[in-house]
Design an enzyme around this catalytic site. Structure first.
Site, PDB file in Angstrom:
ATOM      1  NE  ARG A  88      -7.427 -24.360  23.365  1.00  0.00           N
ATOM      2  CZ  ARG A  88      -7.121 -24.463  22.142  1.00  0.00           C
ATOM      3  NH1 ARG A  88      -6.539 -23.285  21.629  1.00  0.00           N
ATOM      4  NH2 ARG A  88      -7.667 -24.883  20.942  1.00  0.00           N
ATOM      5  CD  GLU A 121     -12.566 -29.703   7.695  1.00  0.00           C
ATOM      6  OE1 GLU A 121     -12.576 -29.252   8.727  1.00  0.00           O
ATOM      7  OE2 GLU A 121     -13.796 -29.814   6.815  1.00  0.00           O
TER       8      GLU A 121
HETATM    9  P1  AMP Z   1      -9.237 -33.396  17.731  1.00  0.00           P
HETATM   10  O1  AMP Z   1      -7.895 -33.885  17.097  1.00  0.00           O
HETATM   11  O2  AMP Z   1     -10.032 -33.536  16.598  1.00  0.00           O
HETATM   12  O3  AMP Z   1      -9.894 -34.119  18.829  1.00  0.00           O
HETATM   13  O4  AMP Z   1      -9.041 -32.002  18.148  1.00  0.00           O
HETATM   14  C1  AMP Z   1      -8.394 -31.812  19.397  1.00  0.00           C
HETATM   15  C2  AMP Z   1      -7.573 -30.568  19.538  1.00  0.00           C
HETATM   16  O5  AMP Z   1      -8.323 -29.400  18.664  1.00  0.00           O
HETATM   17  C3  AMP Z   1      -7.338 -30.099  20.707  1.00  0.00           C
HETATM   18  O6  AMP Z   1      -6.097 -29.830  21.054  1.00  0.00           O
HETATM   19  C4  AMP Z   1      -8.344 -28.755  20.902  1.00  0.00           C
HETATM   20  O7  AMP Z   1      -7.367 -27.817  21.687  1.00  0.00           O
HETATM   21  C5  AMP Z   1      -8.553 -28.532  19.519  1.00  0.00           C
HETATM   22  N1  AMP Z   1      -9.957 -28.322  19.253  1.00  0.00           N
HETATM   23  C6  AMP Z   1     -10.659 -28.959  18.577  1.00  0.00           C
HETATM   24  N2  AMP Z   1     -12.023 -28.730  18.282  1.00  0.00           N
HETATM   25  C7  AMP Z   1     -12.056 -27.497  19.087  1.00  0.00           C
HETATM   26  C8  AMP Z   1     -13.442 -26.549  19.271  1.00  0.00           C
HETATM   27  N3  AMP Z   1     -14.537 -26.697  18.814  1.00  0.00           N
HETATM   28  N4  AMP Z   1     -12.914 -25.625  20.307  1.00  0.00           N
HETATM   29  C9  AMP Z   1     -11.616 -25.200  20.774  1.00  0.00           C
HETATM   30  N5  AMP Z   1     -10.529 -26.346  20.380  1.00  0.00           N
HETATM   31  C10 AMP Z   1     -10.909 -27.240  19.676  1.00  0.00           C
END
Ligand code: AMP
Length: 172
Positions: free
Chosen positions: A60, A97
């Site tokens: 995205r 996770e």
């Molecule tokens: P993180 O590495 O945990 O910060 O996750 C970020 C990535 O996961 C981004 O590229 C987001 O597009 C996706 N992502 C994580 N959580 C969500 C959520 N609740 N809704 C949509 N996309 C998410």
């Protein structure tokens, strides 16, 4: 402005798995005013900064990043999932996770003296963003900051990115 954007972000419970509340931006991308407002809001905080490139994180960040780059009169760099880039690439792993994932950036995309803003749709735990920072800095370039449409504040992603400027449009 943020009310408009919030109204266009769709909450999808238990996607992609139980317990996750997925923030779906496709209704926002579909709406002309919503899309315009989103790009403006992502780009405006960096208008006075020196920015050579916007690096968007697959997938995205690819949708939002090029329009932000044009606003900033900068180029666009795709930060891709592992194994997709055709030329020699730097790679950074990060924790999910369960297990790990990796993102990559062409080695010849950046070097010392380049100034980069990293763009993605959501800042959650920050693992993806931290890996993107390591990629950019590992090639000798400077991270000017990070821009997100959505920050999931309770997950504390910002805490692991200290020292870097972070601009998010909407906080949940
Ligand atoms: P993180 O590495 O945990 O910060 O996750 C970020 C990535 O996961 C981004 O590229 C987001 O597009 C996706 N992502 C994580 N959580 C969500 C959520 N609740 N809704 C949509 N996309 C998410």
């Amino acid at each position: 402005m943020t009310d408009l954007l919030r109204a266009l972000i769709r909450d999808v419970p238990d996607y992609p798995k139980a317990g996750i509340l997925f923030r779906d931006i496709t209704p926002l991308l579909r709406d002309t005013e919503g899309l315009q407002t989103t790009i403006d809001a992502l780009a405006t905080p960096w208008a006075a900064a020196e920015v050579d490139y916007v690096a968007g994180i697959e997938a995205r960040g690819f949708v939002l990043g090029p329009s932000v780059a044009l606003r900033l009169e900068a180029g666009f760099l795709p930060v891709r999932k592992a194994g997709k880039l055709p030329c020699p690439a730097a790679r950074e792993e990060y924790d999910l996770e369960y297990g790990t994932a990796a993102i990559e950036l062409h080695r010849d995309a950046l070097g010392p003296g380049d100034h980069v803003v990293i763009v993605d749709d959501v800042l959650a735990t920050g693992g993806t963003a931290r890996a993107a920072v390591r990629l950019v800095e590992g090639l000798g370039a400077t991270v000017v900051g990070l821009a997100f449409l959505i920050e999931l504040t309770a997950l504390g992603g910002r805490d692991g990115l200290d020292g870097h400027r972070i601009e998010s449009v909407i906080n949940y």
